[in-house]
Scaffold this active site. Structure first.
Site, PDB file in Angstrom:
ATOM      1  N   LYS A 103       7.280  18.723   6.966  1.00 14.09           N
ATOM      2  CA  LYS A 103       6.652  19.869   7.651  1.00 14.09           C
ATOM      3  C   LYS A 103       5.157  19.936   7.307  1.00 14.09           C
ATOM      4  O   LYS A 103       4.779  19.878   6.142  1.00 14.09           O
ATOM      5  CB  LYS A 103       7.313  21.173   7.201  1.00 14.09           C
ATOM      6  CG  LYS A 103       8.765  21.274   7.567  1.00 14.09           C
ATOM      7  CD  LYS A 103       8.951  22.146   8.812  1.00 14.09           C
ATOM      8  CE  LYS A 103      10.385  22.253   9.256  1.00 14.09           C
ATOM      9  NZ  LYS A 103      10.932  21.055   9.882  1.00 14.09           N
ATOM     10  N   TYR A 163       0.314   6.724 -12.221  1.00  9.47           N
ATOM     11  CA  TYR A 163       1.003   7.929 -12.710  1.00  9.47           C
ATOM     12  C   TYR A 163       0.173   8.656 -13.767  1.00  9.47           C
ATOM     13  O   TYR A 163       0.210   8.276 -14.953  1.00  9.47           O
ATOM     14  CB  TYR A 163       2.376   7.545 -13.289  1.00  9.47           C
ATOM     15  CG  TYR A 163       3.236   6.844 -12.264  1.00  9.47           C
ATOM     16  CD1 TYR A 163       4.137   7.564 -11.490  1.00  9.47           C
ATOM     17  CD2 TYR A 163       3.107   5.480 -12.032  1.00  9.47           C
ATOM     18  CE1 TYR A 163       4.907   6.931 -10.511  1.00  9.47           C
ATOM     19  CE2 TYR A 163       3.854   4.833 -11.058  1.00  9.47           C
ATOM     20  CZ  TYR A 163       4.756   5.566 -10.303  1.00  9.47           C
ATOM     21  OH  TYR A 163       5.500   4.944  -9.332  1.00  9.47           O
ATOM     22  N   ALA A 183       6.641  -4.087  -9.202  1.00 11.80           N
ATOM     23  CA  ALA A 183       5.699  -4.031  -8.073  1.00 11.80           C
ATOM     24  C   ALA A 183       4.628  -5.119  -8.196  1.00 11.80           C
ATOM     25  O   ALA A 183       4.143  -5.635  -7.184  1.00 11.80           O
ATOM     26  CB  ALA A 183       5.061  -2.648  -8.012  1.00 11.80           C
ATOM     27  N   HIS A 243       4.617   6.941 -15.752  1.00 12.45           N
ATOM     28  CA  HIS A 243       5.871   6.719 -15.034  1.00 12.45           C
ATOM     29  C   HIS A 243       7.023   7.100 -15.952  1.00 12.45           C
ATOM     30  O   HIS A 243       6.970   6.872 -17.162  1.00 12.45           O
ATOM     31  CB  HIS A 243       5.987   5.248 -14.619  1.00 12.45           C
ATOM     32  CG  HIS A 243       7.225   4.964 -13.826  1.00 12.45           C
ATOM     33  ND1 HIS A 243       8.308   4.295 -14.354  1.00 12.45           N
ATOM     34  CD2 HIS A 243       7.557   5.277 -12.557  1.00 12.45           C
ATOM     35  CE1 HIS A 243       9.252   4.197 -13.438  1.00 12.45           C
ATOM     36  NE2 HIS A 243       8.821   4.778 -12.325  1.00 12.45           N
ATOM     37  N   ARG A 270       7.798  -0.570  -6.376  1.00 12.33           N
ATOM     38  CA  ARG A 270       9.072  -1.095  -6.846  1.00 12.33           C
ATOM     39  C   ARG A 270      10.245  -0.379  -6.188  1.00 12.33           C
ATOM     40  O   ARG A 270      11.244  -0.974  -5.861  1.00 12.33           O
ATOM     41  CB  ARG A 270       9.177  -0.943  -8.362  1.00 12.33           C
ATOM     42  CG  ARG A 270      10.367  -1.663  -8.941  1.00 12.33           C
ATOM     43  CD  ARG A 270      10.701  -1.178 -10.338  1.00 12.33           C
ATOM     44  NE  ARG A 270      11.193   0.183 -10.322  1.00 12.33           N
ATOM     45  CZ  ARG A 270      11.556   0.859 -11.401  1.00 12.33           C
ATOM     46  NH1 ARG A 270      11.453   0.283 -12.593  1.00 12.33           N
ATOM     47  NH2 ARG A 270      12.011   2.087 -11.313  1.00 12.33           N
ATOM     48  N   GLY A 271      10.124   0.964  -6.013  1.00 20.31           N
ATOM     49  CA  GLY A 271      11.272   1.773  -5.580  1.00 20.31           C
ATOM     50  C   GLY A 271      12.041   2.245  -6.802  1.00 20.31           C
ATOM     51  O   GLY A 271      11.823   1.763  -7.921  1.00 20.31           O
ATOM     52  N   ASP A 272      12.921   3.204  -6.570  1.00 19.45           N
ATOM     53  CA  ASP A 272      13.709   3.767  -7.680  1.00 19.45           C
ATOM     54  C   ASP A 272      15.082   3.120  -7.748  1.00 19.45           C
ATOM     55  O   ASP A 272      15.478   2.381  -6.847  1.00 19.45           O
ATOM     56  CB  ASP A 272      13.852   5.282  -7.476  1.00 19.45           C
ATOM     57  CG  ASP A 272      12.542   5.996  -7.767  1.00 19.45           C
ATOM     58  OD1 ASP A 272      11.907   5.665  -8.778  1.00 19.45           O
ATOM     59  OD2 ASP A 272      12.158   6.868  -6.977  1.00 19.45           O
ATOM     60  N   GLU A 306       0.916  11.473   3.878  1.00 16.33           N
ATOM     61  CA  GLU A 306       2.080  10.582   3.886  1.00 16.33           C
ATOM     62  C   GLU A 306       3.207  11.255   4.654  1.00 16.33           C
ATOM     63  O   GLU A 306       3.407  12.458   4.513  1.00 16.33           O
ATOM     64  CB  GLU A 306       2.491  10.368   2.424  1.00 16.33           C
ATOM     65  CG  GLU A 306       3.778   9.624   2.226  1.00 16.33           C
ATOM     66  CD  GLU A 306       4.170   9.532   0.751  1.00 16.33           C
ATOM     67  OE1 GLU A 306       3.435   8.916  -0.023  1.00 16.33           O
ATOM     68  OE2 GLU A 306       5.222  10.093   0.398  1.00 16.33           O
TER      69      GLU A 306
HETATM   70  P1  FAD Z   1       6.131  -0.637 -11.178  1.00 11.27           P
HETATM   71  O1  FAD Z   1       4.668  -0.721 -11.095  1.00 11.27           O
HETATM   72  O2  FAD Z   1       6.912  -1.903 -11.068  1.00 11.27           O
HETATM   73  O3  FAD Z   1       6.499   0.110 -12.543  1.00 11.27           O
HETATM   74  C1  FAD Z   1       7.826   0.558 -12.794  1.00 11.27           C
HETATM   75  C2  FAD Z   1       8.019   0.747 -14.291  1.00 11.27           C
HETATM   76  O4  FAD Z   1       8.048  -0.525 -14.938  1.00 11.27           O
HETATM   77  C3  FAD Z   1       6.879   1.514 -14.988  1.00 11.27           C
HETATM   78  O5  FAD Z   1       7.453   2.266 -16.012  1.00 11.27           O
HETATM   79  C4  FAD Z   1       5.976   0.429 -15.543  1.00 11.27           C
HETATM   80  O6  FAD Z   1       5.256   0.872 -16.684  1.00 11.27           O
HETATM   81  C5  FAD Z   1       6.990  -0.644 -15.892  1.00 11.27           C
HETATM   82  N1  FAD Z   1       6.515  -2.011 -15.741  1.00 11.27           N
HETATM   83  C6  FAD Z   1       5.743  -2.517 -14.767  1.00 11.27           C
HETATM   84  N2  FAD Z   1       5.559  -3.837 -14.950  1.00 11.27           N
HETATM   85  C7  FAD Z   1       6.257  -4.183 -16.049  1.00 11.27           C
HETATM   86  C8  FAD Z   1       6.496  -5.390 -16.741  1.00 11.27           C
HETATM   87  N3  FAD Z   1       5.940  -6.547 -16.332  1.00 11.27           N
HETATM   88  N4  FAD Z   1       7.252  -5.370 -17.862  1.00 11.27           N
HETATM   89  C9  FAD Z   1       7.818  -4.206 -18.298  1.00 11.27           C
HETATM   90  N5  FAD Z   1       7.633  -3.025 -17.680  1.00 11.27           N
HETATM   91  C10 FAD Z   1       6.870  -3.012 -16.568  1.00 11.27           C
HETATM   92  N6  FAD Z   1       9.531   5.177  -3.657  1.00 11.27           N
HETATM   93  C11 FAD Z   1      10.240   4.806  -2.576  1.00 11.27           C
HETATM   94  O7  FAD Z   1      11.450   4.525  -2.675  1.00 11.27           O
HETATM   95  N7  FAD Z   1       9.645   4.763  -1.337  1.00 11.27           N
HETATM   96  C12 FAD Z   1       8.348   5.062  -1.142  1.00 11.27           C
HETATM   97  O8  FAD Z   1       7.859   5.002  -0.006  1.00 11.27           O
HETATM   98  C13 FAD Z   1       7.565   5.450  -2.266  1.00 11.27           C
HETATM   99  N8  FAD Z   1       6.253   5.762  -2.160  1.00 11.27           N
HETATM  100  C14 FAD Z   1       5.520   6.094  -3.269  1.00 11.27           C
HETATM  101  C15 FAD Z   1       4.161   6.371  -3.136  1.00 11.27           C
HETATM  102  C16 FAD Z   1       3.406   6.723  -4.255  1.00 11.27           C
HETATM  103  C17 FAD Z   1       1.926   7.019  -4.101  1.00 11.27           C
HETATM  104  C18 FAD Z   1       4.015   6.827  -5.534  1.00 11.27           C
HETATM  105  C19 FAD Z   1       3.219   7.247  -6.731  1.00 11.27           C
HETATM  106  C20 FAD Z   1       5.368   6.546  -5.671  1.00 11.27           C
HETATM  107  C21 FAD Z   1       6.133   6.177  -4.553  1.00 11.27           C
HETATM  108  N9  FAD Z   1       7.495   5.853  -4.661  1.00 11.27           N
HETATM  109  C22 FAD Z   1       8.213   5.488  -3.548  1.00 11.27           C
HETATM  110  C23 FAD Z   1       8.180   5.955  -5.949  1.00 11.27           C
HETATM  111  C24 FAD Z   1       8.203   4.610  -6.736  1.00 11.27           C
HETATM  112  O9  FAD Z   1       8.944   3.643  -6.035  1.00 11.27           O
HETATM  113  C25 FAD Z   1       8.832   4.911  -8.096  1.00 11.27           C
HETATM  114  O10 FAD Z   1       8.006   5.746  -8.846  1.00 11.27           O
HETATM  115  C26 FAD Z   1       9.300   3.696  -8.891  1.00 11.27           C
HETATM  116  O11 FAD Z   1      10.153   4.169  -9.936  1.00 11.27           O
HETATM  117  C27 FAD Z   1       8.167   2.899  -9.556  1.00 11.27           C
HETATM  118  O12 FAD Z   1       7.443   2.214  -8.629  1.00 11.27           O
HETATM  119  P2  FAD Z   1       6.105   1.397  -9.053  1.00 11.27           P
HETATM  120  O13 FAD Z   1       5.679   0.693  -7.835  1.00 11.27           O
HETATM  121  O14 FAD Z   1       5.166   2.287  -9.731  1.00 11.27           O
HETATM  122  O15 FAD Z   1       6.767   0.355 -10.086  1.00 11.27           O
END
Ligand code: FAD
Length: 317
Positions: free
Chosen positions: A305, A179, A144, A183, A124-126, A19
């Site tokens: 890097k 995770y 997401a 998460h 989803r993003g942070d 990545e």
């Molecule tokens: P989700 O799957 O939406 O989950 C987020 C939280 O909500 C979790 O705690 C989950 O248990 C909970 N949840 C999900 N669905 C529901 C629901 N229906 N009701 C209640 N709770 C729910 N971040 C960036 O900004 N840019 C990137 O390019 C990026 N790349 C990444 C690549 C990888 C491989 C990983 C592992 C992470 C990456 N991240 C990136 C970080 C990611 O955006 C964060 O970890 C973010 O906080 C959660 O994203 P998610 O897609 O897992 O969210």
């Protein structure tokens, strides 16, 4: 080609992928190429390109600070196109809920489709830095899984608002995040796994994990995911420790656990050059064990890097 097709074609052989992060705006793409060049020898079938959400910057207006919103690392889709063209490799843009309306996401997906991009990673993003919790962007998605659904709808030619006949079915292979140590916002690993299952049920084709430093965490995670009925490939994402500060930073940001043996080795190091070497050696051991266990892909977080990723790939592939 889709990630799932690459895995199928490999017939059990572990693939190498990594990545990258787009450069800060105003920088040249050449620095990125200089870091990708040495890794191409290990034949990555695909390269992920992250997306950073918007952030606030403060501009000095004669003593008064004016707050402006900007993206410091734009250009994910452009970089995907450039790398795909230069190296003839599949590239995977990360698509975020945070900071994007559904319309903007749709435009981005249309661009990806025109560019021949076959895979996207749906995240989803942070939260933004000033926010305590993630807040849904107005007109955007909260989770997401909703983004996965939007992307999946394109497979059926279902675009937003359905105001026109859409003959083009954009059939993206969709990756999502998993995770092994849960998460950070999830109340338990079990709950988090249920949400992961939901993402897969909505149309996700494969999972890439958050970094981990104990392989047991990954093996247990995969076992529990399989028991829950998640059958798609689960690709381990790993990262070599590179600086001493990672000992505090990684657990703080990602809520992951570092093994005592790794902490002890890093603490013995006199400088970050030595830490980088410890990180490489640890990651080689992790990679070899995961490869022996038959993981489909070893996916490395390169963080800019690539010298350490090259050293690892040289020993493992
Ligand atoms: P989700 O799957 O939406 O989950 C987020 C939280 O909500 C979790 O705690 C989950 O248990 C909970 N949840 C999900 N669905 C529901 C629901 N229906 N009701 C209640 N709770 C729910 N971040 C960036 O900004 N840019 C990137 O390019 C990026 N790349 C990444 C690549 C990888 C491989 C990983 C592992 C992470 C990456 N991240 C990136 C970080 C990611 O955006 C964060 O970890 C973010 O906080 C959660 O994203 P998610 O897609 O897992 O969210």
């Amino acid at each position: 080609m889709k990630v799932t097709e690459h895995i199928k074609k490999a017939e059990g052989k572990t693939l190498f992928s990594f990545e990258i992060i787009p450069p800060k705006k105003g920088s040249s793409i050449d620095e990125l190429y200089r870091n990708i060049d040495p890794l191409m020898a290990y034949d990555p079938p695909f390269i992920d390109v992250t997306t950073s959400r918007e952030e606030f910057v403060y501009i000095d207006k004669g003593g008064l600070l004016e707050r402006k919103i900007t993206r410091m690392r734009p250009g994910t889709v452009g970089i995907c196109a450039a790398i795909k063209h230069k190296y003839d490799v599949d590239t995977i843009p990360h698509v975020l809920c945070g900071g994007f309306t559904k319309e903007e996401t749709e435009y981005l997906l249309v661009d990806c489709n025109y560019l021949g991009i076959d895979n996207v990673m749906a995240l989803r993003g942070d939260a933004m830095k000033h926010q305590r919790y993630f807040e849904k962007t107005r007109g955007g998605h909260e989770y997401a899984s909703e983004l996965v659904e939007q992307i999946r709808n394109l497979r059926e030619g279902k675009y937003l608002h359905e105001t026109m006949e859409a003959g083009n079915r954009a059939d993206f292979c969709i990756g999502v995040a998993g995770y092994p140590e849960k998460h950070l916002e999830a109340p338990s690993l079990e709950t988090d796994l249920k949400k992961l299952k939901h993402k897969v049920d909505m149309g996700a084709d494969y999972v890439v994990t958050q970094m981990f430093f104990r392989n047991e965490a990954y093996f247990e995670f995969v076992e529990r995911a399989r028991a829950m009925g998640i059958t798609v490939p689960i690709i381990p994402g790993i990262k070599p420790i590179a600086v001493k500060r990672h000992l505090q930073l990684l657990p703080q940001v990602f809520k992951i656990d570092l093994p005592e043996a790794l902490i002890a080795e890093v603490e013995k190091c006199k400088d970050n050059k030595a830490v980088r070497q410890v990180g490489v050696e640890w990651c080689i051991q992790q990679s070899r064990e995961l490869k022996e266990a038959g993981v489909p892909v070893l996916h490395y977080y390169s963080m800019g890097k690539s010298d350490n990723i090259k050293a690892i790939a040289e020993s493992v592939f």
